[in-house]
Design a protein around this motif. Structure first.
Motif, PDB file in Angstrom:
ATOM      1  N   ARG A  96       0.827  -1.200   0.000  1.00  0.00           N
ATOM      2  CA  ARG A  96       0.000   0.000   0.000  1.00  0.00           C
ATOM      3  C   ARG A  96       0.867   1.258   0.000  1.00  0.00           C
ATOM      4  O   ARG A  96       0.564   2.240  -0.672  1.00  0.00           O
ATOM      5  N   PHE A  97       1.937   1.239   0.798  1.00  0.00           N
ATOM      6  CA  PHE A  97       2.850   2.372   0.812  1.00  0.00           C
ATOM      7  C   PHE A  97       3.381   2.649  -0.586  1.00  0.00           C
ATOM      8  O   PHE A  97       3.413   3.785  -1.054  1.00  0.00           O
ATOM      9  N   GLU A  98       3.829   1.595  -1.251  1.00  0.00           N
ATOM     10  CA  GLU A  98       4.394   1.746  -2.592  1.00  0.00           C
ATOM     11  C   GLU A  98       3.346   2.282  -3.567  1.00  0.00           C
ATOM     12  O   GLU A  98       3.634   3.147  -4.393  1.00  0.00           O
ATOM     13  N   CYS A  99       2.123   1.759  -3.465  1.00  0.00           N
ATOM     14  CA  CYS A  99       1.053   2.198  -4.351  1.00  0.00           C
ATOM     15  C   CYS A  99       0.720   3.668  -4.130  1.00  0.00           C
ATOM     16  O   CYS A  99       0.601   4.442  -5.082  1.00  0.00           O
ATOM     17  N   LEU A 100       0.549   4.041  -2.865  1.00  0.00           N
ATOM     18  CA  LEU A 100       0.217   5.427  -2.554  1.00  0.00           C
ATOM     19  C   LEU A 100       1.305   6.365  -3.041  1.00  0.00           C
ATOM     20  O   LEU A 100       1.031   7.422  -3.603  1.00  0.00           O
ATOM     21  N   PHE A 115      -6.456  -5.752  -4.607  1.00  0.00           N
ATOM     22  CA  PHE A 115      -7.190  -6.946  -5.028  1.00  0.00           C
ATOM     23  C   PHE A 115      -6.187  -7.960  -5.539  1.00  0.00           C
ATOM     24  O   PHE A 115      -5.448  -7.689  -6.489  1.00  0.00           O
ATOM     25  N   GLU A 116      -6.174  -9.122  -4.900  1.00  0.00           N
ATOM     26  CA  GLU A 116      -5.288 -10.221  -5.288  1.00  0.00           C
ATOM     27  C   GLU A 116      -3.839  -9.744  -5.462  1.00  0.00           C
ATOM     28  O   GLU A 116      -3.193  -9.974  -6.492  1.00  0.00           O
ATOM     29  N   LYS A 117      -3.355  -9.048  -4.447  1.00  0.00           N
ATOM     30  CA  LYS A 117      -1.958  -8.609  -4.338  1.00  0.00           C
ATOM     31  C   LYS A 117      -1.547  -7.555  -5.373  1.00  0.00           C
ATOM     32  O   LYS A 117      -0.362  -7.296  -5.562  1.00  0.00           O
ATOM     33  N   ARG A 118      -2.529  -6.975  -6.040  1.00  0.00           N
ATOM     34  CA  ARG A 118      -2.240  -5.880  -6.952  1.00  0.00           C
ATOM     35  C   ARG A 118      -2.998  -4.633  -6.479  1.00  0.00           C
ATOM     36  O   ARG A 118      -3.986  -4.744  -5.741  1.00  0.00           O
ATOM     37  N   CYS A 119      -2.513  -3.465  -6.904  1.00  0.00           N
ATOM     38  CA  CYS A 119      -3.186  -2.249  -6.454  1.00  0.00           C
ATOM     39  C   CYS A 119      -3.753  -1.498  -7.649  1.00  0.00           C
ATOM     40  O   CYS A 119      -3.220  -1.560  -8.767  1.00  0.00           O
ATOM     41  N   TYR A 120      -4.845  -0.783  -7.378  1.00  0.00           N
ATOM     42  CA  TYR A 120      -5.594  -0.110  -8.419  1.00  0.00           C
ATOM     43  C   TYR A 120      -5.932   1.307  -7.971  1.00  0.00           C
ATOM     44  O   TYR A 120      -6.496   1.512  -6.893  1.00  0.00           O
ATOM     45  N   TYR A 121      -5.564   2.257  -8.804  1.00  0.00           N
ATOM     46  CA  TYR A 121      -5.917   3.656  -8.561  1.00  0.00           C
ATOM     47  C   TYR A 121      -7.187   3.972  -9.334  1.00  0.00           C
ATOM     48  O   TYR A 121      -7.292   3.691 -10.528  1.00  0.00           O
ATOM     49  N   VAL A 122      -8.160   4.563  -8.655  1.00  0.00           N
ATOM     50  CA  VAL A 122      -9.435   4.893  -9.269  1.00  0.00           C
ATOM     51  C   VAL A 122      -9.496   6.408  -9.497  1.00  0.00           C
ATOM     52  O   VAL A 122      -9.480   7.190  -8.540  1.00  0.00           O
ATOM     53  N   GLY A 123      -9.546   6.801 -10.762  1.00  0.00           N
ATOM     54  CA  GLY A 123      -9.586   8.230 -11.093  1.00  0.00           C
ATOM     55  C   GLY A 123     -10.993   8.795 -10.981  1.00  0.00           C
ATOM     56  O   GLY A 123     -11.634   9.091 -11.993  1.00  0.00           O
ATOM     57  N   LEU A 124     -11.442   8.964  -9.749  1.00  0.00           N
ATOM     58  CA  LEU A 124     -12.813   9.421  -9.519  1.00  0.00           C
ATOM     59  C   LEU A 124     -13.055  10.828 -10.052  1.00  0.00           C
ATOM     60  O   LEU A 124     -14.149  11.148 -10.520  1.00  0.00           O
ATOM     61  N   GLN A 125     -12.063  11.688  -9.959  1.00  0.00           N
ATOM     62  CA  GLN A 125     -12.267  13.092 -10.303  1.00  0.00           C
ATOM     63  C   GLN A 125     -11.966  13.406 -11.775  1.00  0.00           C
ATOM     64  O   GLN A 125     -12.097  14.534 -12.207  1.00  0.00           O
ATOM     65  N   TYR A 126     -11.559  12.383 -12.524  1.00  0.00           N
ATOM     66  CA  TYR A 126     -11.156  12.609 -13.906  1.00  0.00           C
ATOM     67  C   TYR A 126     -12.170  12.073 -14.911  1.00  0.00           C
ATOM     68  O   TYR A 126     -12.757  11.014 -14.713  1.00  0.00           O
ATOM     69  N   TYR A 127     -12.357  12.830 -15.989  1.00  0.00           N
ATOM     70  CA  TYR A 127     -13.021  12.346 -17.198  1.00  0.00           C
ATOM     71  C   TYR A 127     -12.048  12.621 -18.337  1.00  0.00           C
ATOM     72  O   TYR A 127     -11.816  13.785 -18.691  1.00  0.00           O
ATOM     73  N   LEU A 128     -11.473  11.564 -18.894  1.00  0.00           N
ATOM     74  CA  LEU A 128     -10.422  11.740 -19.895  1.00  0.00           C
ATOM     75  C   LEU A 128     -10.650  10.837 -21.103  1.00  0.00           C
ATOM     76  O   LEU A 128     -11.347   9.817 -21.003  1.00  0.00           O
ATOM     77  N   SER A 129     -10.054  11.204 -22.217  1.00  0.00           N
ATOM     78  CA  SER A 129     -10.038  10.317 -23.375  1.00  0.00           C
ATOM     79  C   SER A 129      -9.189   9.096 -23.041  1.00  0.00           C
ATOM     80  O   SER A 129      -8.422   9.097 -22.060  1.00  0.00           O
ATOM     81  N   TRP A 130      -9.309   8.075 -23.856  1.00  0.00           N
ATOM     82  CA  TRP A 130      -8.562   6.832 -23.627  1.00  0.00           C
ATOM     83  C   TRP A 130      -7.057   7.103 -23.601  1.00  0.00           C
ATOM     84  O   TRP A 130      -6.345   6.633 -22.722  1.00  0.00           O
ATOM     85  N   GLU A 131      -6.574   7.866 -24.547  1.00  0.00           N
ATOM     86  CA  GLU A 131      -5.142   8.149 -24.636  1.00  0.00           C
ATOM     87  C   GLU A 131      -4.655   8.962 -23.442  1.00  0.00           C
ATOM     88  O   GLU A 131      -3.603   8.665 -22.866  1.00  0.00           O
ATOM     89  N   ASN A 132      -5.417   9.982 -23.047  1.00  0.00           N
ATOM     90  CA  ASN A 132      -5.005  10.811 -21.916  1.00  0.00           C
ATOM     91  C   ASN A 132      -5.092  10.051 -20.595  1.00  0.00           C
ATOM     92  O   ASN A 132      -4.295  10.277 -19.682  1.00  0.00           O
ATOM     93  N   ALA A 133      -6.054   9.135 -20.503  1.00  0.00           N
ATOM     94  CA  ALA A 133      -6.165   8.310 -19.295  1.00  0.00           C
ATOM     95  C   ALA A 133      -4.930   7.414 -19.150  1.00  0.00           C
ATOM     96  O   ALA A 133      -4.367   7.285 -18.064  1.00  0.00           O
ATOM     97  N   HIS A 227     -14.204   7.863 -16.853  1.00  0.00           N
ATOM     98  CA  HIS A 227     -13.299   7.603 -15.728  1.00  0.00           C
ATOM     99  C   HIS A 227     -12.278   6.554 -16.147  1.00  0.00           C
ATOM    100  O   HIS A 227     -12.402   5.929 -17.214  1.00  0.00           O
ATOM    101  N   PHE A 228     -11.304   6.322 -15.284  1.00  0.00           N
ATOM    102  CA  PHE A 228     -10.319   5.291 -15.587  1.00  0.00           C
ATOM    103  C   PHE A 228      -9.757   4.715 -14.301  1.00  0.00           C
ATOM    104  O   PHE A 228      -9.858   5.302 -13.227  1.00  0.00           O
ATOM    105  N   VAL A 229      -9.171   3.537 -14.425  1.00  0.00           N
ATOM    106  CA  VAL A 229      -8.491   2.868 -13.306  1.00  0.00           C
ATOM    107  C   VAL A 229      -7.113   2.454 -13.780  1.00  0.00           C
ATOM    108  O   VAL A 229      -6.971   1.879 -14.860  1.00  0.00           O
ATOM    109  N   CYS A 230      -6.102   2.757 -12.961  1.00  0.00           N
ATOM    110  CA  CYS A 230      -4.735   2.336 -13.266  1.00  0.00           C
ATOM    111  C   CYS A 230      -4.398   1.087 -12.472  1.00  0.00           C
ATOM    112  O   CYS A 230      -4.751   0.970 -11.298  1.00  0.00           O
ATOM    113  N   GLU A 231      -3.706   0.172 -13.118  1.00  0.00           N
ATOM    114  CA  GLU A 231      -3.356  -1.122 -12.526  1.00  0.00           C
ATOM    115  C   GLU A 231      -1.842  -1.203 -12.343  1.00  0.00           C
ATOM    116  O   GLU A 231      -1.077  -0.947 -13.259  1.00  0.00           O
ATOM    117  N   SER A 232      -1.429  -1.563 -11.126  1.00  0.00           N
ATOM    118  CA  SER A 232       0.007  -1.647 -10.859  1.00  0.00           C
ATOM    119  C   SER A 232       0.329  -2.949 -10.145  1.00  0.00           C
ATOM    120  O   SER A 232      -0.458  -3.428  -9.334  1.00  0.00           O
TER     121      SER A 232
END
Length: 232
Positions: A96-100, A115-133, A227-232
């Protein structure tokens, strides 16, 4: 002499760690607890590094001065305590530290899910095109979601406080075939996660998103904003 502000922060930090209790190895930390722990460690370590590297003219501070020796000893002791505290944290908390830390390159107080040892950032405040996301995700060394399971999407959509949201996935259609960009894997047109009658075979240059209300995949112009979600 040392900056008084550093000394005050050092004393407070040392007092806080000295009075603290070891972290239970099996606890499930909330996001707010994790943020607090991360900032305590980061601020203390930064303070220690500043103090330990601080040099003053010899006329003002001598290496043999008793106050300097006492402070040096305190800094060394505090450094050891920090190392012990870091080692006591469960791997899930360190993740979590690394993700944050990574996703703060996108947003000051990022919303993350594990989720299952991976972290996901949820861009709640963003509305972006696919490329910009995808560009935002890359700032944190991550990518848009690739081939997410239904279970993962349920977890991620719980983060939203409203319905009707759409989330970009890291897949698009080029030269007549939908593929995941991350691994180049072809996306099966018969995958049950597609919405009925999709994908559209005659439409090119489209990207994939998930619609919250149906939990199904849709194809649409990559220029749309979602919106978008980043996976790390």
């Amino acid at each position: 002499m040392f900056n008084p502000t550093f000394l005050i922060v050092l004393f407070f930090s040392f007092y806080t760690i000295s009075k603290g209790q070891p972290l239970p190895s099996g606890r499930q930390a909330t996001v707010e607890e994790t943020r607090m722990e991360q900032r305590i460690l980061a601020n203390i370590r930064a303070t220690v590094m500043q103090l330990s590297s601080c040099e003053t003219p010899t006329k003002k501070l001598h290496k043999t001065d008793s106050n300097s020796d006492a402070l040096t000893s305190t800094i060394q002791n505090l450094t050891r305590r920090i190392e012990v505290l870091e080692k006591s944290l469960p791997p899930s908390i360190m993740k979590r530290f690394e993700c944050l830390s990574s996703f703060e390159k996108i947003e000051l107080n990022p919303t993350i899910n594990m989720f299952e040892k991976r972290c996901y950032y949820v861009g709640l405040q963003y509305y972006l095109s696919w490329e910009n996301a995808q560009f935002q995700c890359q700032l944190a060394g991550a990518n848009l979601l690739t081939d997410p399971s239904t279970e993962l999407m349920d977890v991620l959509f719980e983060t939203f406080q409203s319905n009707g949201n759409k989330i970009w996935l890291y897949g698009n259609k080029t030269e007549g075939t939908f593929k995941w960009i991350t691994n180049g894997k072809v996306i099966d047109d018969n995958d049950a996660r597609w919405a009925p009658a999709l994908p559209r075979p005659t439409i090119n240059d489209t990207c994939i998103y998930v619609y919250q209300d149906t939990k199904k995949w849709y194809d649409g112009p990559c220029s749309e904003i979602h919106h978008f979600v980043c996976e790390s």
